[in-house]
Design an enzyme around this catalytic site. Sequence first.
Site, PDB file in Angstrom:
ATOM      1  N   SER A 236       0.792  -1.236   0.000  1.00  0.00           N
ATOM      2  CA  SER A 236       0.000   0.000   0.000  1.00  0.00           C
ATOM      3  C   SER A 236       0.823   1.285   0.000  1.00  0.00           C
ATOM      4  O   SER A 236       0.261   2.360  -0.219  1.00  0.00           O
ATOM      5  CB  SER A 236      -0.945   0.023   1.197  1.00  0.00           C
ATOM      6  OG  SER A 236      -1.948  -0.940   1.032  1.00  0.00           O
TER       7      SER A 236
ATOM      8  N   LYS B 257       0.407   3.246  -3.055  1.00  0.00           N
ATOM      9  CA  LYS B 257      -0.797   4.055  -3.280  1.00  0.00           C
ATOM     10  C   LYS B 257      -0.460   5.553  -3.338  1.00  0.00           C
ATOM     11  O   LYS B 257      -1.185   6.336  -3.957  1.00  0.00           O
ATOM     12  CB  LYS B 257      -1.833   3.778  -2.184  1.00  0.00           C
ATOM     13  CG  LYS B 257      -2.416   2.353  -2.253  1.00  0.00           C
ATOM     14  CD  LYS B 257      -3.255   2.033  -1.034  1.00  0.00           C
ATOM     15  CE  LYS B 257      -3.822   0.601  -1.090  1.00  0.00           C
ATOM     16  NZ  LYS B 257      -4.484   0.207   0.171  1.00  0.00           N
TER      17      LYS B 257
ATOM     18  N   VAL C 195       1.300  -3.644   3.865  1.00  0.00           N
ATOM     19  CA  VAL C 195       1.311  -4.932   4.571  1.00  0.00           C
ATOM     20  C   VAL C 195       2.581  -5.744   4.334  1.00  0.00           C
ATOM     21  O   VAL C 195       2.771  -6.776   4.973  1.00  0.00           O
ATOM     22  CB  VAL C 195       0.082  -5.833   4.263  1.00  0.00           C
ATOM     23  CG1 VAL C 195      -1.170  -5.313   4.933  1.00  0.00           C
ATOM     24  CG2 VAL C 195      -0.108  -6.055   2.791  1.00  0.00           C
TER      25      VAL C 195
HETATM   26  O1  DON Z   1      -4.923  -5.155  -1.357  1.00  0.00           O
HETATM   27  C1  DON Z   1      -4.299  -5.602  -0.402  1.00  0.00           C
HETATM   28  O2  DON Z   1      -4.854  -6.128   0.546  1.00  0.00           O
HETATM   29  C2  DON Z   1      -2.798  -5.450  -0.420  1.00  0.00           C
HETATM   30  N1  DON Z   1      -2.295  -5.549  -1.766  1.00  0.00           N
HETATM   31  C3  DON Z   1      -2.360  -4.103   0.118  1.00  0.00           C
HETATM   32  C4  DON Z   1      -2.872  -3.821   1.503  1.00  0.00           C
HETATM   33  C5  DON Z   1      -1.951  -2.988   2.313  1.00  0.00           C
HETATM   34  O3  DON Z   1      -0.774  -2.898   2.080  1.00  0.00           O
HETATM   35  C6  DON Z   1      -2.578  -2.355   3.510  1.00  0.00           C
HETATM   36  N2  DON Z   1      -1.593  -1.660   4.302  1.00  0.00           N
HETATM   37  N3  DON Z   1      -1.196  -1.775   5.382  1.00  0.00           N
END
Ligand code: DON
Length: 309
Positions: free
Chosen positions: A64, A67, A261
Amino acid sequence: MPNLSTIVAEIAAEMADAPDRGAVADYIAPLGAVDPRKFGIAVIDADGACHSAGDAEEAFSVQSVAKVFGLTLALGAGGDSVWKRVGREPSGTAFNSIVQLETERGIPRNPFLNAGAIVISDILLGNRQPAEVIAELLRFVRALAGEDGIFIDNQVAAAEQATGYRNKALANYMRAFGNLHHDVDRVLGVYFHQCALAMSCRQLALAGRYLMRSGRNPTTGHSVVSPQRARRINALMLTCGHYDGSGEFAFRVGLPAKSGVGGGILAVAPGRASIAVWSPGLNDRGNSQLGTLALERLVQRTGWSVFEG
Ligand code: DON
């Protein structure tokens, strides 16, 4: 203040012994295989010098954190019209939550939630193929960092494409409200590949330089975004960058920052530094446990919190 390289080295040494490292995300299979003992930190200061320690050269899945770069490109393409389709408020919900989308008619609270970033992917797609959008993103991030070695980990993207049921649900739900304009699979193709961007702490800190000084890369002098846009992206990072952990992060660290994540965090000390930390173990909000602790110690020792002191 002691020498920055000394502070960074001390923090890395302290993190090596930290007992509570959180839990590595395993809902994306390749992320679950990453060694939880990893820790890296890189700080690019206002003069462009890099102070790093630990596993700062090792590429990890930025997830994320990417983003921020997707949002920057979408604002470049769509300007303020982006804000008709995504909000600017913290959600107080988990990064992958669907609950607010029903009452708020498919408009995600902010661009850093999964739902928000999926809308941003739809905006980026325009009339293009997903591969063209991803190629543009990769070019952009490589140019920001001045590093050609940055890549997209296709194994990570494929794992998410195979199992990302929540993201598919979010995308379909928003499409039902008319807030996705393209085919769900193509939009998610952009989103999953954006999340699969692989970078080291040093590369991530380099890429974040434009946010530390009015939208201008302080090393090259290139203007990436206007000062107002840089300020606004930083504001969103401060208020929404850690999802339902954003208040706690502001309380402990007090810097605009975006987590992923994969265990990475990009943090901005306005006028002073672009900082990246990485440790794969996460806290219960899905943000890096030791990454947060390391940043907390960094601001305590440098006085860099935006709230001073
Ligand atoms: O879409 C997802 O769940 C992961 N590709 C990214 C989520 C993420 O990194 C949330 N951050 N902490």
